[in-house]
Enzyme design. Sequence first.
Site, PDB file in Angstrom:
ATOM      1  N   ALA A  14      50.987  37.957  52.658  1.00  0.00           N
ATOM      2  CA  ALA A  14      51.735  39.212  52.791  1.00  0.00           C
ATOM      3  C   ALA A  14      52.440  39.275  54.145  1.00  0.00           C
ATOM      4  O   ALA A  14      53.651  39.530  54.217  1.00  0.00           O
ATOM      5  CB  ALA A  14      50.793  40.407  52.615  1.00  0.00           C
ATOM      6  N   LYS A  33      44.596  37.030  64.939  1.00  0.00           N
ATOM      7  CA  LYS A  33      43.465  36.959  65.876  1.00  0.00           C
ATOM      8  C   LYS A  33      42.953  35.533  66.109  1.00  0.00           C
ATOM      9  O   LYS A  33      42.239  35.291  67.062  1.00  0.00           O
ATOM     10  CB  LYS A  33      42.339  37.869  65.417  1.00  0.00           C
ATOM     11  CG  LYS A  33      41.649  37.490  64.135  1.00  0.00           C
ATOM     12  CD  LYS A  33      40.472  38.439  63.901  1.00  0.00           C
ATOM     13  CE  LYS A  33      39.833  38.202  62.565  1.00  0.00           C
ATOM     14  NZ  LYS A  33      38.656  39.035  62.325  1.00  0.00           N
ATOM     15  N   SER A  40      42.764  34.220  54.445  1.00  0.00           N
ATOM     16  CA  SER A  40      42.162  33.995  53.121  1.00  0.00           C
ATOM     17  C   SER A  40      43.154  33.305  52.193  1.00  0.00           C
ATOM     18  O   SER A  40      42.751  32.579  51.279  1.00  0.00           O
ATOM     19  CB  SER A  40      41.733  35.316  52.489  1.00  0.00           C
ATOM     20  OG  SER A  40      40.708  35.901  53.234  1.00  0.00           O
ATOM     21  N   ALA A  44      42.827  30.326  48.858  1.00  0.00           N
ATOM     22  CA  ALA A  44      42.989  30.716  47.452  1.00  0.00           C
ATOM     23  C   ALA A  44      43.223  29.470  46.603  1.00  0.00           C
ATOM     24  O   ALA A  44      44.141  28.697  46.857  1.00  0.00           O
ATOM     25  CB  ALA A  44      44.154  31.680  47.312  1.00  0.00           C
ATOM     26  N   GLY A  46      42.903  29.348  42.769  1.00  0.00           N
ATOM     27  CA  GLY A  46      43.399  29.542  41.406  1.00  0.00           C
ATOM     28  C   GLY A  46      44.899  29.547  41.285  1.00  0.00           C
ATOM     29  O   GLY A  46      45.500  28.641  40.716  1.00  0.00           O
ATOM     30  N   GLU A 114      42.703  32.117  33.502  1.00  0.00           N
ATOM     31  CA  GLU A 114      41.497  32.575  34.210  1.00  0.00           C
ATOM     32  C   GLU A 114      40.921  33.785  33.480  1.00  0.00           C
ATOM     33  O   GLU A 114      41.549  34.325  32.564  1.00  0.00           O
ATOM     34  CB  GLU A 114      41.826  32.917  35.675  1.00  0.00           C
ATOM     35  CG  GLU A 114      42.153  31.677  36.500  1.00  0.00           C
ATOM     36  CD  GLU A 114      42.557  31.951  37.940  1.00  0.00           C
ATOM     37  OE1 GLU A 114      42.442  33.096  38.397  1.00  0.00           O
ATOM     38  OE2 GLU A 114      43.019  31.006  38.595  1.00  0.00           O
ATOM     39  N   HIS A 231      32.991  37.286  43.387  1.00  0.00           N
ATOM     40  CA  HIS A 231      33.454  36.159  42.576  1.00  0.00           C
ATOM     41  C   HIS A 231      32.215  35.541  41.923  1.00  0.00           C
ATOM     42  O   HIS A 231      31.207  35.329  42.588  1.00  0.00           O
ATOM     43  CB  HIS A 231      34.168  35.136  43.461  1.00  0.00           C
ATOM     44  CG  HIS A 231      34.946  34.129  42.665  1.00  0.00           C
ATOM     45  ND1 HIS A 231      34.333  33.149  41.917  1.00  0.00           N
ATOM     46  CD2 HIS A 231      36.284  33.963  42.491  1.00  0.00           C
ATOM     47  CE1 HIS A 231      35.271  32.421  41.314  1.00  0.00           C
ATOM     48  NE2 HIS A 231      36.463  32.900  41.643  1.00  0.00           N
ATOM     49  N   ARG A 277      35.751  39.574  35.726  1.00  0.00           N
ATOM     50  CA  ARG A 277      34.783  39.171  36.762  1.00  0.00           C
ATOM     51  C   ARG A 277      33.576  40.083  36.887  1.00  0.00           C
ATOM     52  O   ARG A 277      32.465  39.614  37.113  1.00  0.00           O
ATOM     53  CB  ARG A 277      35.488  39.126  38.116  1.00  0.00           C
ATOM     54  CG  ARG A 277      36.151  37.825  38.322  1.00  0.00           C
ATOM     55  CD  ARG A 277      36.734  37.698  39.673  1.00  0.00           C
ATOM     56  NE  ARG A 277      37.651  36.581  39.583  1.00  0.00           N
ATOM     57  CZ  ARG A 277      38.541  36.247  40.480  1.00  0.00           C
ATOM     58  NH1 ARG A 277      38.638  36.948  41.585  1.00  0.00           N
ATOM     59  NH2 ARG A 277      39.319  35.221  40.299  1.00  0.00           N
ATOM     60  N   HIS A 338      34.144  38.685  47.405  1.00  0.00           N
ATOM     61  CA  HIS A 338      35.378  37.896  47.313  1.00  0.00           C
ATOM     62  C   HIS A 338      36.632  38.698  47.660  1.00  0.00           C
ATOM     63  O   HIS A 338      37.500  38.206  48.372  1.00  0.00           O
ATOM     64  CB  HIS A 338      35.478  37.369  45.882  1.00  0.00           C
ATOM     65  CG  HIS A 338      36.645  36.484  45.620  1.00  0.00           C
ATOM     66  ND1 HIS A 338      36.846  35.302  46.286  1.00  0.00           N
ATOM     67  CD2 HIS A 338      37.692  36.614  44.741  1.00  0.00           C
ATOM     68  CE1 HIS A 338      37.967  34.725  45.836  1.00  0.00           C
ATOM     69  NE2 HIS A 338      38.500  35.501  44.919  1.00  0.00           N
ATOM     70  N   GLU A 362      45.735  42.459  50.795  1.00  0.00           N
ATOM     71  CA  GLU A 362      44.365  42.892  50.507  1.00  0.00           C
ATOM     72  C   GLU A 362      43.924  44.069  51.371  1.00  0.00           C
ATOM     73  O   GLU A 362      43.045  44.843  50.977  1.00  0.00           O
ATOM     74  CB  GLU A 362      43.389  41.713  50.669  1.00  0.00           C
ATOM     75  CG  GLU A 362      42.008  42.030  50.110  1.00  0.00           C
ATOM     76  CD  GLU A 362      41.020  40.888  50.223  1.00  0.00           C
ATOM     77  OE1 GLU A 362      41.427  39.745  50.504  1.00  0.00           O
ATOM     78  OE2 GLU A 362      39.806  41.149  50.026  1.00  0.00           O
ATOM     79  N   ARG A 373      39.993  43.796  40.083  1.00  0.00           N
ATOM     80  CA  ARG A 373      41.255  43.024  40.100  1.00  0.00           C
ATOM     81  C   ARG A 373      41.252  41.899  39.063  1.00  0.00           C
ATOM     82  O   ARG A 373      40.271  41.166  38.912  1.00  0.00           O
ATOM     83  CB  ARG A 373      41.443  42.404  41.489  1.00  0.00           C
ATOM     84  CG  ARG A 373      42.676  41.534  41.607  1.00  0.00           C
ATOM     85  CD  ARG A 373      42.762  40.956  42.996  1.00  0.00           C
ATOM     86  NE  ARG A 373      41.646  40.092  43.276  1.00  0.00           N
ATOM     87  CZ  ARG A 373      41.669  38.767  43.200  1.00  0.00           C
ATOM     88  NH1 ARG A 373      42.771  38.132  42.833  1.00  0.00           N
ATOM     89  NH2 ARG A 373      40.605  38.061  43.487  1.00  0.00           N
TER      90      ARG A 373
HETATM   91  C1  SIN Z   1      39.808  31.553  41.990  1.00  0.00           C
HETATM   92  O1  SIN Z   1      40.434  30.523  42.122  1.00  0.00           O
HETATM   93  O2  SIN Z   1      38.854  31.673  41.246  1.00  0.00           O
HETATM   94  C2  SIN Z   1      40.215  32.735  42.791  1.00  0.00           C
HETATM   95  C3  SIN Z   1      41.389  33.357  42.187  1.00  0.00           C
HETATM   96  C4  SIN Z   1      41.435  34.810  42.540  1.00  0.00           C
HETATM   97  O3  SIN Z   1      40.529  35.333  43.179  1.00  0.00           O
HETATM   98  O4  SIN Z   1      42.389  35.465  42.118  1.00  0.00           O
END
Ligand code: SIN
Length: 525
Positions: A14, A33, A40, A44, A46, A114, A231, A277, A338, A362, A373
């Site tokens: 972002a 910082k 994060s 990532a 996924g 996913e 997660h 999730r 997560h 986030e 989410r």
């Molecule tokens: C993951 O790869 O499982 C994380 C994807 C996500 O948190 O959107």
Amino acid sequence: MIKSNYLIIGTGIAGLSLALKASANGSVALVTKRRIFDSSTGKAQGGICCVMDKSDSFESHVQDTLVSGAGLCDSKMVEKMVLEAPNRIKELINLGVKFTRKTNFSSEFDLGLEGGHTKRRILHANDMTGKEIEEVLIKNVKKNSNITVYEECMAIDLILDDNNVCRGAYVFNNKTKSLVIFEATIIVMATGGAGKVYLYTSNPDIATGDGIAMAYRAGANIANMEFVQFHPTCLYNVDAKSFLISEAVRGEGAILKLKNGQQFMEKYDTKKELASRDIVVRAIDTEMKKNGDDCVYLDIRARGRDFIVSRFPNIYSKCLDYGIDIVNNMIPVVPSAHFFCGGIAIDENGRTSVKNLYAIGEAACSGIHGANRLASNSLLEGVVYADRAYKDSLQFTNQKLSSFKLKFLKNVEKNNQSNHPEFMEKWNEIRNLTWNYVGIVRSNRKLLEAREKVKILKKEINDYYDNVLLNVDIIELRNIVCVAEMIIRSALLRKESRGLHFNTDYPFMLSKAKNTIINVISKGE
Ligand code: SIN
């Protein structure tokens, strides 16, 4: 004092995306910082959602997001994000991001699946999507003469003038051990989430909720902090610090099993491994508690070596480093904190309730994620809100602001004072407290106990903060106790179970979905 048109705090997807856009409209101070790549985003795995396939539709992406969000999403915001996705993805590709294609020479992208998605719509760069995007954005930022990056500069608090307009931030320069005043016309929190508030997390060490805590102290409204997403599958290994086994692994057919090889997800949801999730996490938590096990297992062996190694090269090699060959063995996994669905409350353009202060990514609560989410919607939210905030900010960058007086902050000396070790134990106390009292399954008794404990911790930490020289550890500690307090306050205000918030004293969902809004002066819990 450093003056610029934009002050952007945070260098994840972002913050970097906004910096690139804002640089066309003025000077940008980009403050982080640690190092620019510490975010994060880089972790990532996924991917990033976008409707790309003929068999998919915008309606379906919207619907999956709303279902996952358990009635709490702002459907208008979700719709807008989904419709804007193709343009934001095009921009990333034009900047140089290479998403995995079906074959080396194919024009078609290899779309992943996913949990919670009814269609394949996840663009990915193998299992290192965030890293690919981050590297490309950083490369472009470094070439841009209108952007100055300030690394090792930790924002402490926002500066407000007498009219409560945000004018900048007090920043601790960790290299020179000195206080720097950053003044700007537009101030943006892109500081990410707060996974480190919990004992077990998939997040990097930097995720201490600094922006949310700063905005709270500055009087901003904060929304839905009770919705902390766990997660389902973080690698369970004493040497591995927060390594995620991407949900994409389940998307490609991995099965959750107990140590004896027995499957269990069919008992909890018809979508089994691909349920949303919150459901998968509670199923794992229940099975672990019932069987007294420390972890469950993820089994991808049926897909064979060639597929596993080419689709998940990073996960394969990381697990091998820890002695687990995932081609031949099940992967031990546990849930971990997560993603924060809540954060600084924003409108459709990223504006917070404090004038001149924006929040994106986030750190913000945009209404997109509701109570849970949908996987891979967060990178998308990052680019969509960076774009919106940029466009909205154009009307304000030439505003004339009156001069203002700075308030005394606290003593900072050029000295590398380290914290008292006993005091640093407070870190563990807070992280244990959140994990045990405001974790996956909550109850009124636990939440009330947590509220009392955190009140004492907050007072001790604030007294300590007032009496020591500034350093990064104490600034972070002050922020995580503030975030813990917000989570507990918000969890106590919600008298139902919805999405990620499950309270055994209110196991049912109320018919009307309501956001939880708190601020530093509001009463209640
Ligand atoms: C993951 O790869 O499982 C994380 C994807 C996500 O948190 O959107």
